[in-house]
Design a protein around this motif. Structure first.
Motif, PDB file in Angstrom:
ATOM      1  N   ALA A 187      12.556   3.377  -7.796  1.00  0.00           N
ATOM      2  CA  ALA A 187      12.247   2.098  -7.932  1.00  0.00           C
ATOM      3  C   ALA A 187      13.211   1.501  -9.122  1.00  0.00           C
ATOM      4  N   ARG A 188      13.632   2.283  -9.877  1.00  0.00           N
ATOM      5  CA  ARG A 188      14.656   1.660 -11.135  1.00  0.00           C
ATOM      6  C   ARG A 188      15.995   1.393 -10.416  1.00  0.00           C
ATOM      7  N   ARG A 189      16.217   2.103  -9.300  1.00  0.00           N
ATOM      8  CA  ARG A 189      17.506   1.789  -8.469  1.00  0.00           C
ATOM      9  C   ARG A 189      17.295   0.244  -7.791  1.00  0.00           C
ATOM     10  N   GLN A 190      16.194  -0.257  -7.090  1.00  0.00           N
ATOM     11  CA  GLN A 190      15.938  -1.135  -6.601  1.00  0.00           C
ATOM     12  C   GLN A 190      15.418  -2.444  -7.804  1.00  0.00           C
ATOM     13  N   ASP A 231      -2.295   6.658  -5.776  1.00  0.00           N
ATOM     14  CA  ASP A 231      -2.652   8.048  -5.908  1.00  0.00           C
ATOM     15  C   ASP A 231      -1.720   8.820  -5.090  1.00  0.00           C
ATOM     16  N   ASN A 232      -0.530   8.349  -4.548  1.00  0.00           N
ATOM     17  CA  ASN A 232       0.507   9.246  -3.847  1.00  0.00           C
ATOM     18  C   ASN A 232       1.771   8.423  -4.075  1.00  0.00           C
ATOM     19  N   GLY A 233       2.662   9.382  -3.644  1.00  0.00           N
ATOM     20  CA  GLY A 233       4.116   9.043  -3.893  1.00  0.00           C
ATOM     21  C   GLY A 233       4.595   8.029  -3.004  1.00  0.00           C
ATOM     22  N   PRO A 234       4.207   7.934  -1.725  1.00  0.00           N
ATOM     23  CA  PRO A 234       4.685   6.872  -0.559  1.00  0.00           C
ATOM     24  C   PRO A 234       4.281   5.607  -1.020  1.00  0.00           C
ATOM     25  N   ARG A 235       3.219   5.386  -1.659  1.00  0.00           N
ATOM     26  CA  ARG A 235       2.791   4.166  -2.128  1.00  0.00           C
ATOM     27  C   ARG A 235       3.367   3.648  -3.249  1.00  0.00           C
ATOM     28  N   LEU A 236       3.997   4.470  -4.077  1.00  0.00           N
ATOM     29  CA  LEU A 236       4.356   3.913  -5.315  1.00  0.00           C
ATOM     30  C   LEU A 236       5.431   2.869  -5.475  1.00  0.00           C
ATOM     31  N   VAL A 237       6.845   3.412  -4.815  1.00  0.00           N
ATOM     32  CA  VAL A 237       7.919   2.721  -4.708  1.00  0.00           C
ATOM     33  C   VAL A 237       7.306   1.067  -4.161  1.00  0.00           C
ATOM     34  N   PRO A 238       6.727   0.719  -3.032  1.00  0.00           N
ATOM     35  CA  PRO A 238       6.339  -0.449  -2.552  1.00  0.00           C
ATOM     36  C   PRO A 238       5.362  -1.151  -3.690  1.00  0.00           C
TER      37      PRO A 238
END
Length: 215
Positions: free
Chosen positions: A70-73, A32-39
């Motif tokens: 995330a698509r970069r990683q 439910d938040n941006g900081p959690r999304l990439v991990p």
């Protein structure tokens, strides 16, 4: 098919989970938040991510920027963006970042269950799924000096429908022409955009990305 959801509104998030699970998708996580999304994306590496553009803490473009990172990683990570608005700068960066497997739908589209599920599957399969209103806002630029400017008005119309993710049969139905005519137009489009013959659907994706990046 494994799906990760990023949506801060609890009711919509729960609705997406129930909808996807009812149609045999496995929701591996819902954040439910941006900081959690990439991990979460890096950890789960889902078959497709369904991501809201505006997430906490800033409620601006957190989700879209996280999807790009995330698509970069994870190159080629399939991402389907949902939004009430078109964030033009980051949307163009996501959509032209290479490889396809991307989509951008306005949230009203989710109300059409069949179309939404088809979009999720299409993006997971490496294709594109574009809302017509998103295309209209992203492509408001003169293209006379671009490769896209070589297309006839009918070819541009066919490519616009292709950008929505429609098949040749669906394009034929929309334009009231035969599939043979659509096939002729698509072959002409590929030639004018300097896209060499390919054994898969990659030329369709590349034609759409050329269309988007040149506008």
């Amino acid at each position: 098919m494994r799906v990760l959801i990023a949506e801060d509104h609890a009711l919509l998030r729960d609705g997406l989970i129930r909808l996807l699970e009812a149609h045999d998708f496995e929701v591996v996580e819902a954040v439910d938040n941006g900081p959690r999304l990439v991990p979460a994306l890096v950890d789960h590496r889902p078959d497709v991510a369904v991501v809201d553009v505006r997430l906490p803490p800033t409620f601006t473009d957190e989700g879209l920027k996280a999807a790009i990172e995330a698509r970069r990683q994870i190159p080629g990570l399939p991402v389907l963006v949902l939004s009430q608005y078109v964030e033009q700068l980051y949307a163009r960066e996501l959509l032209t970042g290479g490889g396809g497997a991307v989509g951008y739908l306005l949230k009203d589209r989710v109300s059409n269950v069949a179309d939404f599920l088809d979009s999720v599957r299409r993006v997971a399969g490496g294709g594109t799924a574009m809302d017509p209103d998103v295309i209209g806002q992203l492509l408001a630029r003169n293209t006379r000096d671009e490769p896209i400017g070589r297309l006839t008005p009918r070819e541009a119309e066919v490519l616009g429908l292709m950008a929505e993710g429609r098949s040749n049969a669906a394009i034929a139905n929309a334009l009231f022409v035969t599939e043979k005519a659509v096939s002729k137009h698509t072959n002409s489009i590929f030639a004018k955009l300097d896209l060499p013959p390919s054994e898969d659907d990659n030329r369709r994706v590349m034609a759409v990305l050329t269309y988007l990046s040149s506008r």
